[in-house]
Design an enzyme around this catalytic site. Structure first.
Site, mmCIF file in Angstrom:
data_model
loop_
_atom_site.group_PDB
_atom_site.id
_atom_site.type_symbol
_atom_site.label_atom_id
_atom_site.label_comp_id
_atom_site.label_asym_id
_atom_site.label_seq_id
_atom_site.Cartn_x
_atom_site.Cartn_y
_atom_site.Cartn_z
ATOM 1 N N ASP A 36 68.047 33.944 -6.985
ATOM 2 C CA ASP A 36 67.000 33.088 -6.422
ATOM 3 C C ASP A 36 66.749 31.871 -7.301
ATOM 4 O O ASP A 36 66.055 31.966 -8.318
ATOM 5 C CB ASP A 36 65.713 33.928 -6.289
ATOM 6 C CG ASP A 36 64.561 33.132 -5.716
ATOM 7 O OD1 ASP A 36 63.412 33.609 -5.800
ATOM 8 O OD2 ASP A 36 64.794 32.020 -5.196
ATOM 9 N N ASP B 238 66.805 26.100 -2.912
ATOM 10 C CA ASP B 238 66.283 27.453 -3.103
ATOM 11 C C ASP B 238 67.133 28.506 -2.410
ATOM 12 O O ASP B 238 66.999 28.740 -1.204
ATOM 13 C CB ASP B 238 64.836 27.519 -2.587
ATOM 14 C CG ASP B 238 64.188 28.862 -2.861
ATOM 15 O OD1 ASP B 238 63.020 29.034 -2.492
ATOM 16 O OD2 ASP B 238 64.869 29.739 -3.440
HETATM 17 C C1 LIG Z 1 60.814 39.970 0.692
HETATM 18 O O1 LIG Z 1 62.039 39.438 0.259
HETATM 19 C C2 LIG Z 1 61.970 38.316 -0.550
HETATM 20 C C3 LIG Z 1 60.785 37.663 -0.871
HETATM 21 C C4 LIG Z 1 60.837 36.552 -1.711
HETATM 22 C C5 LIG Z 1 62.036 36.093 -2.228
HETATM 23 C C6 LIG Z 1 62.083 34.920 -3.139
HETATM 24 N N1 LIG Z 1 62.092 33.668 -2.381
HETATM 25 C C7 LIG Z 1 63.201 36.735 -1.897
HETATM 26 C C8 LIG Z 1 63.174 37.832 -1.075
HETATM 27 O O2 LIG Z 1 64.298 38.491 -0.749
#
Ligand SMILES: COc1ccc(CN)cc1O
Length: 330
Positions: A35, A219
């Site tokens: 991420d 992102d």
């Molecule tokens: C609930 O899953 C996620 C929530 C947040 C992120 C980060 N943007 C990645 C995810 O896979």
């Protein structure tokens, strides 16, 4: 050093991608969501309540002879979609695609929110944002990339995400076989810790290119593209039956509607997102109403170039000083 590992879509709409990593001695393999929009490396663990684990692989530090508790350190993070997790911290050996870091901070979850529990194919996140965003307290920790950077042949990682196929995260080198033409590099603003860059404009379908600055973040941990409302309404004006649905939380349209492509600029370069990426998914299995892969950023306070855009390019995250970001066709 260099490393290379697969980025595998976790479902049939590319909602997220996971990459295998190994932690500890003997190695424990987990699938993590890399991420670039955050900077915590956290995992489902032996500290995660069983009620919150639904098939995810877990990291058990007590089964690793090289794990060490980072005494008195905790972490807690909330993401843009409202999901959250928190816990304590170990350091341990950590390897991604042949690239190893000896004392990587591994944040073990003692609590995860329901959306992580239900995301059964994701065993945790590996942040590739700037380490300033790391939430560990009282001493914030470095990302895997920051820990590995000095030993890399070149201080870069590259992202090659694909639609419904395995792509790659490469560390320390730029693979010429993964892109065509030239890479267009633009400056990165590291405040507050995202890979923030400015796009040079956009076009809807075969329409004229509108030159305007669109500042946003690259992102990998966000599925869709979120841009200013004026741009998004201009796009969906070309889609018959499209509406901005409060009920579904964004633009939806009849799955049978023809969708234009969406082109965005990086410097003088132009990247076209195919219509198929923007016809993101039926709002429910089998529904004839589809949710768009391009949505308004008005509620977010930030523009986000998520996976729907990244899939259309080969992207170089250059961690030199100053950092830059490079975009190439593929
Ligand atoms: C609930 O899953 C996620 C929530 C947040 C992120 C980060 N943007 C990645 C995810 O896979």
């Amino acid at each position: 050093d260099t490393g290379s590992a697969a980025a595998v879509p976790i479902d049939d709409v590319d909602i997220a991608y996971v990459t295998p990593v190994t932690i500890g001695t003997p190695p424990q393999t987990l699938q993590l969501d890399f991420d670039t929009g955050s900077s915590d490396l956290w995992v489902f663990s032996s500290h995660t309540p069983a009620s919150q684990v639904r098939g995810q692989e877990i990291y058990s530090p007590n089964k690793s002879s090289t794990a060490k508790l980072l005494e008195g350190h905790t972490w807690s993070i909330t993401y843009g979609d409202g999901s959250a997790s928190r816990g304590n911290v170990y350091v341990d050996n950590f390897t991604v695609g042949g690239l190893s870091v000896a004392q990587q901070a591994v944040q073990t979850a003692q609590q995860v929110s329901s959306s992580f529990t239900s995301e059964t194919n994701i065993d945790g996140l590996l942040g590739l944002g700037f380490s300033t965003l790391n939430t560990v307290s009282p001493k914030s920790q470095l990302t895997f990339f920051d820990n590995a950077k000095a030993s890399l042949d070149s201080p870069v990682f590259t992202v090659d995400l694909k639609a419904q196929a395995a792509g790659t995260y490469d560390f320390g080198f730029i693979d010429k076989a993964k892109y065509t033409g030239e890479i267009t590099y633009v400056p990165v603003n590291t405040n507050p810790g995202y890979w923030t860059f400015t796009s040079s404009g956009y076009a809807v379908g075969s329409g004229s290119f509108s030159s305007q600055s669109i500042t946003g973040i690259a992102d990998t941990g966000t599925s869709l593209v979120y841009l200013p409302t004026a741009i998004v309404t201009a796009y969906y004006r070309q889609v018959s039956g499209a509406t901005n649905s409060r009920n579904y939380g964004g633009y939806v349209f009849p799955c049978s509607s023809a969708l234009p492509t969406f082109t965005f600029g990086v410097g003088d370069a132009r990247f076209t997102i195919p219509s198929s990426y923007i016809s993101y998914s039926p709002i429910a299995p089998g529904s004839s109403t589809c949710f768009g892969g391009l949505q308004s950023s008005s509620g977010l306070g930030i523009n986000i170039w998520g996976d729907v855009a990244l899939k259309a390019a080969f992207v170089v995250f250059n961690g030199a000083n100053p950092p830059t970001i490079g975009w190439a066709k593929k």
